[in-house]
Every structure is written in structure tokens, then in C-alpha cells.
Design a protein around this motif. Structure first.
Motif, mmCIF file in Angstrom:
data_model
loop_
_atom_site.group_PDB
_atom_site.id
_atom_site.type_symbol
_atom_site.label_atom_id
_atom_site.label_comp_id
_atom_site.label_asym_id
_atom_site.label_seq_id
_atom_site.Cartn_x
_atom_site.Cartn_y
_atom_site.Cartn_z
ATOM 1 N N THR A 152 45.604 39.466 43.794
ATOM 2 C CA THR A 152 45.518 39.966 42.416
ATOM 3 C C THR A 152 46.264 39.049 41.447
ATOM 4 O OG1 THR A 152 45.347 42.252 43.149
ATOM 5 C CG2 THR A 152 46.158 41.917 40.910
ATOM 6 N N GLY A 153 47.365 38.477 41.894
ATOM 7 C CA GLY A 153 48.175 37.624 41.039
ATOM 8 C C GLY A 153 47.440 36.381 40.553
ATOM 9 N N PHE A 154 46.370 36.017 41.247
ATOM 10 C CA PHE A 154 45.600 34.815 40.891
ATOM 11 C C PHE A 154 44.322 35.156 40.129
ATOM 12 C CE2 PHE A 154 48.333 33.801 44.351
ATOM 13 C CZ PHE A 154 48.716 32.489 44.151
ATOM 14 N N PHE A 155 43.859 36.392 40.273
ATOM 15 C CA PHE A 155 42.587 36.817 39.641
ATOM 16 C C PHE A 155 42.804 38.174 38.988
ATOM 17 C CE2 PHE A 155 41.763 34.116 43.240
ATOM 18 C CZ PHE A 155 40.963 33.138 42.670
ATOM 19 N N TYR A 156 43.673 38.167 37.983
ATOM 20 C CA TYR A 156 44.117 39.416 37.379
ATOM 21 C C TYR A 156 42.994 40.027 36.533
ATOM 22 C CZ TYR A 156 47.595 42.551 35.342
ATOM 23 O OH TYR A 156 48.323 43.651 34.972
ATOM 24 N N THR A 157 42.692 41.289 36.785
ATOM 25 C CA THR A 157 41.750 42.004 35.913
ATOM 26 C C THR A 157 42.372 43.337 35.516
ATOM 27 O OG1 THR A 157 40.578 43.221 37.678
ATOM 28 C CG2 THR A 157 39.705 41.048 37.097
ATOM 29 N N THR A 158 41.863 43.909 34.418
ATOM 30 C CA THR A 158 42.320 45.233 33.976
ATOM 31 C C THR A 158 41.124 46.182 33.946
ATOM 32 O OG1 THR A 158 43.867 44.072 32.533
ATOM 33 C CG2 THR A 158 43.601 46.444 32.187
ATOM 34 N N PRO A 159 41.109 47.249 34.753
ATOM 35 C CA PRO A 159 42.057 47.492 35.836
ATOM 36 C C PRO A 159 41.845 46.508 36.997
ATOM 37 C CG PRO A 159 40.275 49.099 35.930
ATOM 38 C CD PRO A 159 40.044 48.272 34.697
ATOM 39 N N GLN A 160 42.764 46.541 37.969
ATOM 40 C CA GLN A 160 42.703 45.622 39.112
ATOM 41 C C GLN A 160 41.376 45.794 39.853
ATOM 42 O OE1 GLN A 160 43.242 43.569 41.583
ATOM 43 N NE2 GLN A 160 42.648 44.777 43.367
ATOM 44 N N SER A 161 40.726 44.692 40.161
ATOM 45 C CA SER A 161 39.471 44.789 40.928
ATOM 46 C C SER A 161 39.315 43.691 41.978
ATOM 47 C CB SER A 161 38.268 44.740 39.977
ATOM 48 O OG SER A 161 38.178 43.473 39.333
ATOM 49 N N VAL A 162 40.195 42.682 41.981
ATOM 50 C CA VAL A 162 39.913 41.562 42.890
ATOM 51 C C VAL A 162 39.936 42.027 44.349
ATOM 52 C CG1 VAL A 162 42.267 40.618 43.021
ATOM 53 C CG2 VAL A 162 40.345 39.150 43.492
ATOM 54 N N THR A 163 38.928 41.546 45.039
ATOM 55 C CA THR A 163 38.741 41.878 46.450
ATOM 56 C C THR A 163 38.475 40.566 47.170
ATOM 57 O OG1 THR A 163 37.792 43.983 45.776
ATOM 58 C CG2 THR A 163 37.354 43.287 48.039
ATOM 59 N N THR A 164 39.093 40.421 48.340
ATOM 60 C CA THR A 164 38.987 39.168 49.090
ATOM 61 C C THR A 164 38.060 39.354 50.285
ATOM 62 O OG1 THR A 164 41.214 38.601 48.408
ATOM 63 C CG2 THR A 164 40.325 37.394 50.296
ATOM 64 N N PHE A 165 37.175 38.399 50.462
ATOM 65 C CA PHE A 165 36.276 38.384 51.617
ATOM 66 C C PHE A 165 36.702 37.191 52.460
ATOM 67 C CE2 PHE A 165 33.092 41.531 50.261
ATOM 68 C CZ PHE A 165 33.521 41.753 48.966
ATOM 69 N N TRP A 166 37.285 37.484 53.619
ATOM 70 C CA TRP A 166 37.909 36.463 54.483
ATOM 71 C C TRP A 166 37.093 36.369 55.778
ATOM 72 C CZ3 TRP A 166 40.107 35.216 59.101
ATOM 73 C CH2 TRP A 166 41.167 34.298 59.150
ATOM 74 N N PHE A 167 36.380 35.258 55.933
ATOM 75 C CA PHE A 167 35.493 35.086 57.089
ATOM 76 C C PHE A 167 36.188 34.212 58.130
ATOM 77 C CE2 PHE A 167 32.909 35.478 53.269
ATOM 78 C CZ PHE A 167 31.936 36.396 53.618
ATOM 79 N N ALA A 168 36.268 34.705 59.357
ATOM 80 C CA ALA A 168 36.808 33.875 60.443
ATOM 81 C C ALA A 168 35.718 32.922 60.909
ATOM 82 C CB ALA A 168 37.270 34.768 61.586
#
Ligand code: FE2
Length: 283
Positions: A156-172
Motif C-alpha cells: 500500500t505504501g507504494f500504490f496509495y489509494t483512497t480508500p486503500q485498494s492495492v492488491t498484490t498478485f504474486w506468482f511463484a
């Protein structure tokens, strides 16, 4: 796509693990492309290193410009330990790159195919993102023996939105294990305050401290060991970290950082798009 139980798990714990989200052939196609990009990198001209430590303080102008340009281009960054004292690579080039970033999902056909589609859009809707905006892609190599640590942080600290919405998709892309530096998370930690924000002011970037709540440690955090093809999807507020890779095995991973267009995307975020390169969603 997600069952009611899985949705509840995402809400309560802040993350969900989806094994076999990508097929072996999708994984191998992406890995081949990433290795080709790394192998083609002109390392005599660009020896920029990436480490989370370096994001804290001022960087040389040349390094800072390279980093800022990477927001909307495809750039390679070296591992901190890639070079010896004389500036020579200690391992082959393909085993020296820390990551590729940050716009392959829009600019490279192979990465674009991997990063879009109905399956991802459906999952995004299940975790609360209706109008997706993919701001960033990173291919992280976590190289054998020299793969650097990624300090505790919240995306969130890198992709701040109001309200918070950033979601990470982490693929192995490889099996991620304790040995090769799998990701660690603090289950439920997405309910803790945002500790830091990474902001851009002109050509300067800095990490602002917002809350002095301590980062998790091994008493509350857990390692997430997963097989290649697994997708870990997590709330941007979830604290996470990964240890250095001291093993002989690489730990490749690919990440996308996605927000909801219904939420206001902060102008201070380091990645911005212009009208001629608009941010796009999963479909
Ligand atoms: Fe992260």
C-alpha cells in the motif's frame, strides 16, 4: 472462482494461496522470456543495483533517473552482490540480475499475455477489485547464492489509494522454499496501520515513516512455501518480507500490483501514467 470460505480467509488473514493457478507451460514460457531479457541486458552501460535498503536514501542522479524511467519501461536491476570489488560480475549475467521492472505487463507480448485475462479479472472481483488498474509488474530472480533480502513492507505504501485498494498478485515461477527465500507474511497483519509511504516529488523519491508500529518477527510471521504455478494474492496492507537466497537454487517470482479505479490513486505515488500510456486492467 473463490468459495465463500476462501473469500472469508482473504478477509480474515489478508491473503490467499491458489496452487496451480498457472500451468507448467505458462510458467516456463514466462521464465524463458525473462531469462532472454536478462541475457540481452547491456551490463557495461547499466550496472544499476536494486535493494530495498537503497530506496531509503538519496541515490546518484544517474541511478535515480534509471529507476524513475523504469516505471513505464522495461529495465533490469542487478543484485547488490552481483559485482566484485573491481566491478566484475561474480556469476554469469543471467544469474546476476535482481529484477526486471516495471511495465512488462503492458509492453512485452509474452508478459502481457500472462498478466491479463478473465481468470485474473474474476479472482480480482472476488477479492473486491471491480475496475482493475495494473500499475506495476516485477520479475524477481532471487538469484542462487546472491539473491538479496526484501525488507518488511506493505505494498500500500507504494500504490496509495483512497480508500486503500492495492492488491498484490504474486506468482511463484520456481518452487519457493525456506531454503531459497520464500515470502513471509503476518496472517491478519493487514489490519495493522500503514507504517511507511514511498513518495515521489519531482525527481526525488523518499520513504516516509507514518507509524512506529514494529514490523512482525518470527513469533507472528509465517513462511509461505509454495510450488511453481501457485498464485499468492494478498491485501496491500499485509506486511511481508523475504530472506536472502543463500541456496544453490533460484527463486523466480512475478508480481503485479493492482488497484481499483473507483479509488483515488495518489499523485505522490512513484508510478504515474500519461494519456498516451494509460493504465489498464486485467481485461
Ligand atoms: Fe511487496
Amino acid at each position: 472462482m473463490l468459495t465463500a470460505d476462501q473469500k472469508r480467509c482473504f478477509e480474515d488473514e489478508g491473503y490467499i494461496i491458489l496452487p496451480d493457478f498457472k500451468s507448467a507451460s505458462e510458467i516456463s514460457t514466462l521464465k524463458t522470456r525473462a531469462n532472454a531479457i536478462a541475457a540481452a541486458h547491456d551490463f557495461t552501460a547499466n550496472k544499476e543495483v536494486f535493494s530495498t535498503d537503497r530506496q531509503r536514501g538519496p541515490q546518484e542522479d544517474r541511478v535515480q533517473d534509471y529507476f524513475l524511467k523504469s516505471a513505464n519501461e522495461i529495465k533490469c536491476f542487478f543484485e547488490e552482490k552481483a559485482f566484485d570489488a573491481d566491478g566484475n560480475l561474480v556469476q554469469p549475467l543471467e544469474q546476476s540480475i535482481n529484477k526486471i521492472g516495471h511495465a512488462m505487463h503492458d509492453l512485452d507480448p509474452v508478459f502481457s499475455k500472462f498478466s491479463h485475462g478473465d481468470k485474473l479479472a474474476e479472482l480480482a472481483a472476488d477479492v473486491g477489485l471491480n475496475q482493475t488498474q495494473i500499475w506495476q509488474s516485477m520479475y524477481i530472480f532471487k538469484q542462487p547464492r546472491i539473491g538479496g533480502q526484501v525488507d518488511w513492507h506493505q505494498d500500500t505504501g507504494f500504490f496509495y489509494t483512497t480508500p486503500q485498494s492495492v492488491t498484490t498478485f504474486w506468482f511463484a515461477i520456481d518452487d519457493a522454499t525456506l531454503e531459497n527465500g520464500c515470502i513471509w507474511v503476518e496472517p491478519g497483519g493487514h489490519k495493522s496501520p500503514l507504517r511507511q509511504r514511498f513518495i515521489r516529488d519531482g525527481r526525488q523519491t523518499k520513504l516516509l515513516d507514518l507509524d512506529n508500529m514494529p514490523w512482525p518477527d518470527k513469533s507472528s510471521a509465517i513462511p509461505v512455501e509454495v510450488k511453481a504455478g501457485t498464485l499468492i494474492c494478498f491485501n496491500g496492507m499485509l506486511p511481508h518480507y523475504s530472506a536472502p537466497n543463500t541456496s544453490d537454487k533460484a527463486r523466480h517470482a512475478y508480481t503485479l500490483h493492482v488497484t481499483d479505479a473507483a479509488c483515488e490513486y495518489a499523485l505522490e505515488n512513484w508510478i504515474q501514467r500519461s494519456k498516451d500510456f494509460p493504465v489498464r486492467g486485467f481485461v
